[in-house]
Every structure is written in C-alpha cells, then in structure tokens.
Design an enzyme around this catalytic site. Structure first.
Site, PDB file in Angstrom:
ATOM      1  N   ASP A  70     -31.303 -45.596   5.730  1.00 22.44           N
ATOM      2  CA  ASP A  70     -30.690 -44.366   5.213  1.00 22.44           C
ATOM      3  C   ASP A  70     -29.171 -44.428   5.369  1.00 22.44           C
ATOM      4  O   ASP A  70     -28.639 -45.165   6.200  1.00 22.44           O
ATOM      5  CB  ASP A  70     -31.260 -43.118   5.911  1.00 22.44           C
ATOM      6  CG  ASP A  70     -31.058 -43.123   7.418  1.00 22.44           C
ATOM      7  OD1 ASP A  70     -31.206 -44.201   8.039  1.00 22.44           O
ATOM      8  OD2 ASP A  70     -30.747 -42.062   7.984  1.00 22.44           O
ATOM      9  N   GLU A 134     -32.046 -42.458  10.717  1.00 19.54           N
ATOM     10  CA  GLU A 134     -31.137 -42.644  11.850  1.00 19.54           C
ATOM     11  C   GLU A 134     -29.976 -41.681  11.769  1.00 19.54           C
ATOM     12  O   GLU A 134     -29.515 -41.167  12.781  1.00 19.54           O
ATOM     13  CB  GLU A 134     -30.603 -44.083  11.877  1.00 19.54           C
ATOM     14  CG  GLU A 134     -29.967 -44.478  13.227  1.00 19.54           C
ATOM     15  CD  GLU A 134     -28.527 -44.040  13.392  1.00 19.54           C
ATOM     16  OE1 GLU A 134     -28.063 -43.952  14.529  1.00 19.54           O
ATOM     17  OE2 GLU A 134     -27.849 -43.768  12.368  1.00 19.54           O
TER      18      GLU A 134
HETATM   19 ZN   LIG Z   1     -25.686 -46.468  11.376  1.00 18.18          ZN
END
Ligand SMILES: [Zn+2]
Length: 376
Positions: A70, A134
């Site tokens: 992501d 994340e």
């Molecule tokens: Zn990162």
C-alpha cells in the site's frame, strides 16, 4: 540486476494501491515468483490483502523479508511532475507513488532473490511477508501475518524490513529498533471553593504540583544499547476556572513519554502511579507503540557485513524515526533489521528514486541472502 529491479518497481507503481488497497500488486508478485518455487498463503483480513510467499531453501535457516504494497494518497495530481502511477523514468530517476516507500524496496528484494535462483545459488528458506495495511491502521496487516506464522510454527530465524531507512546513501543507516510511545492523562481531583476560604476547599493544582515534580525527577535508568534515554514531557497542564478568586477543583496533566526497551510499558505505568502516590488521582494510559530492539549479535553483524562488502561503507545502527511494522516481528522474538532505500521524498508530491539506489539495494539484499546463516 538493475533492469529487473526497475521493471518490477515500475510494474508495482503502475498498480495504484492506496491503503488498504493492494491494486493487484500481490497477484503480480505471485505470478513473478511462481516459476521459482514460491507458493503463496493468503491471509486477507478486514479488507486488507496479506500474503506469505514461501520457498523451501537448499540451505539451513529461514530469512523473512517484510514489506507493504500500500501507498499513501497522492495529494493534488496537478502538482505532480509526472502521473504518480505511470512509473516514468527520466534522468536516472524512477518517478511514482511508492518509488521509495516501499515498492522500490520490494522490487530490490524480488530482483535479488530471482537473480540468485536464476544463477543456481543455494539459498535459505525464504519468506516474503507482504501486507496492504502498513500506512493505515496497521491492525489487519503484519500483526495478523505474525500471528499466523506463530500459530503454524513458521516463525523465521530473522527478518529484514524493507522500509526506506537510509539517509543520504543506501546502506548508511540500519534501524535496529524503535523507541516506544506512551501518552498519559492524569486527572487531579480536589474541591472547588472561594480562595478566601481555603479551609472549605481542596486545591487540585496544589495536589498536582508535587506529583508532577516527582514525575519530572523520575530516574528511568540506563537505556538499552543504541538507544537514547527515556524522556517524559508534560505537554499540557490545565486547571482553574479563569476566575482569580476560585480554588480549582480539577487539574489535568498530559504526558508524552518516549521510551527505550530497557523500560517496559508496565514498569512506566507503575512508576507513574507511585509518583502520584495519592488518592483523588486518576491515570489513563495510551500505549501508542511498544519499544523494540534487536540486540547486538550475528544477525546485525551479517547486515553490517553485507553493506560493507557491497557499498564500502560502515552503516550506522540507529533507532530513530517513527514506528514500523518491525515491532510486530520483534515482539515475536525475531531479530529484526530495517534496511532500505533513502527516504528524501517519501509521502511527498513527486516521490521518486534514483536508479542507482535500486541497483545498490538489490546488491545488498543479494549479499545478505547469499551469506545468511541460521545464527548469522
Ligand atoms: Zn513504508
């Protein structure tokens, strides 16, 4: 190896994947790795795509690489010099969201692994741990992958996190841990009254001051190796009604604590409770992020050696920066080191990476994989 790393990084950038989207990045990785004997375990959760790519090694030991597909949002497209999802190469730079954080890093790991396997180099068992969560809440991503590894007896011997940890040159900084963050609210209760009649009141600010003095004077002890000392800052102190003749019935203090792994969150809580040491005090603790550290030892030595051999520089072992998914791996008892690209443009408009950085990081990763041993 650069051609391969560049091609993979560009393919990943062209799959828009703003948190928690994966945008097909992990399907692409699966197709890329399948011919080399990797299989994929999918453990999606709560709209987040999580994969463990696994390959049995020819050598002993299991080395994991953790990363995320992501990316953060682009911001206004009009301000970008190139389409953030077009992966334009210009003047030795690859442009696009995720170029440094961290599709570029994943590409370097993939290129290094594939190169070694194409050359028939025996390698250890490999795990590629990839999440699309994340940059967001981090509640359905790596923490969930680590639980899966734990419950299936699959924890690796060591883990690299490919976050962009380098400062000026790839390899100049290796993160071996992060400080923990705790935020605390302390409410001191008294009894409001007229300042001419203090015998009928109980001044909450007077209760707070000695307790806060004791907190400021707390001795947090010696820090863990490589860490700065624990610090505790009073960030807000609110009390009083605004009137000059009213004894306040309440006073709130807010603390921000940055701590090293020599102090545990439990220990910090009990030290603060003891310092307040009174009735009419309520403490609320917010454990924002746990501290973690990889102790000196063979794994950190092997990371240092790989950088020295490929780059000719001595990395600084550091504990700076914000928190990272490395904390979930470290909590499971796995030695963790973060080594990745430089971070000059991460999260910025116009994120980009130099092609020579992709080449350098691929070389460092290849050296690490080639020389990895169970205890080093
Ligand atoms: Zn990162």
């Amino acid at each position: 190896m650069l051609d391969l790393a560049l091609e993979i990084a560009a393919e990943l950038i062209r799959r828009p994947s703003v948190t928690p989207e994966d945008g097909g990045c992990q399907d692409y990785i699966e197709a890329l790795l399948q011919p080399y004997g990797f299989r994929r375990i999918r453990i999606d959760r709560g709209g987040v795509t999580n994969s463990i790519f696994l390959r049995q090694g020819e050598r002993a030991g299991c080395l994991a690489f953790a990363g995320h597909t992501d990316v953060v949002p682009t911001g206004p497209l009009i301000d970008w010099p190139h389409d953030p999802f077009a992966a334009v190469v210009e003047n030795g730079m690859l442009h696009g969201r995720g170029a440094q954080d961290m599709k570029g890093g994943i590409a370097c790991w993939l290129a290094a692994s594939i190169r070694l396997l194409r050359d028939g180099v025996p390698i250890p068992t490999m795990q590629l741990l990839i999440t699309s969560d994340e940059e967001g809440e981090s509640i359905d991503g790596t923490i969930h992958i680590v639980k899966h590894l734990q419950s299936h007896g699959m924890l690796p011997d060591a883990a690299l996190v490919g976050e962009p940890s380098s400062h000026r040159i790839v390899g100049d900084t290796v993160r071996r841990g992060r400080r923990g963050v705790m935020q605390v609210r302390i409410r001191f209760d008294g009894k409001q009254g007229h300042s001419a009649y203090p015998q009928d009141a109980d001044n909450a600010i007077h209760r707070a001051i000695p307790a806060l003095h004791r907190i400021i004077d707390l001795d947090w002890g010696n820090p863990a190796a490589g860490f700065p000392a624990t610090t505790c800052q009073i960030t807000n102190l609110n009390g009083g009604t605004g009137a000059s003749n009213v004894i306040p019935g309440h006073c709130d203090a807010f603390l921000d604590i940055r701590y090293n792994p020599a102090n545990s969150a439990d220990e910090i809580e009990s030290m603060l409770r003891n310092a307040c040491n009174a009735e009419h005090v309520q403490l609320e603790f917010d454990r924002v992020a746990d501290a973690f550290a990889t102790p000196d030892g063979p794994f950190l030595d092997s990371v240092t050696r790989a950088i020295r051999d490929t780059m000719g520089i001595e990395p600084r072992l550091d504990t700076g920066g914000g928190t990272s998914d490395g904390r979930f791996l470290a909590k499971a008892g796995i030695p963790v080191a973060e080594i990745g690209l430089t971070n000059a443009t991460i999260h910025q408009i116009g994120e980009c990476v130099a092609l020579e950085e992709l080449a350098a990081l691929s070389a460092i990763y290849a050296s690490l994989i080639r020389n990895f041993e169970v205890n080093g």
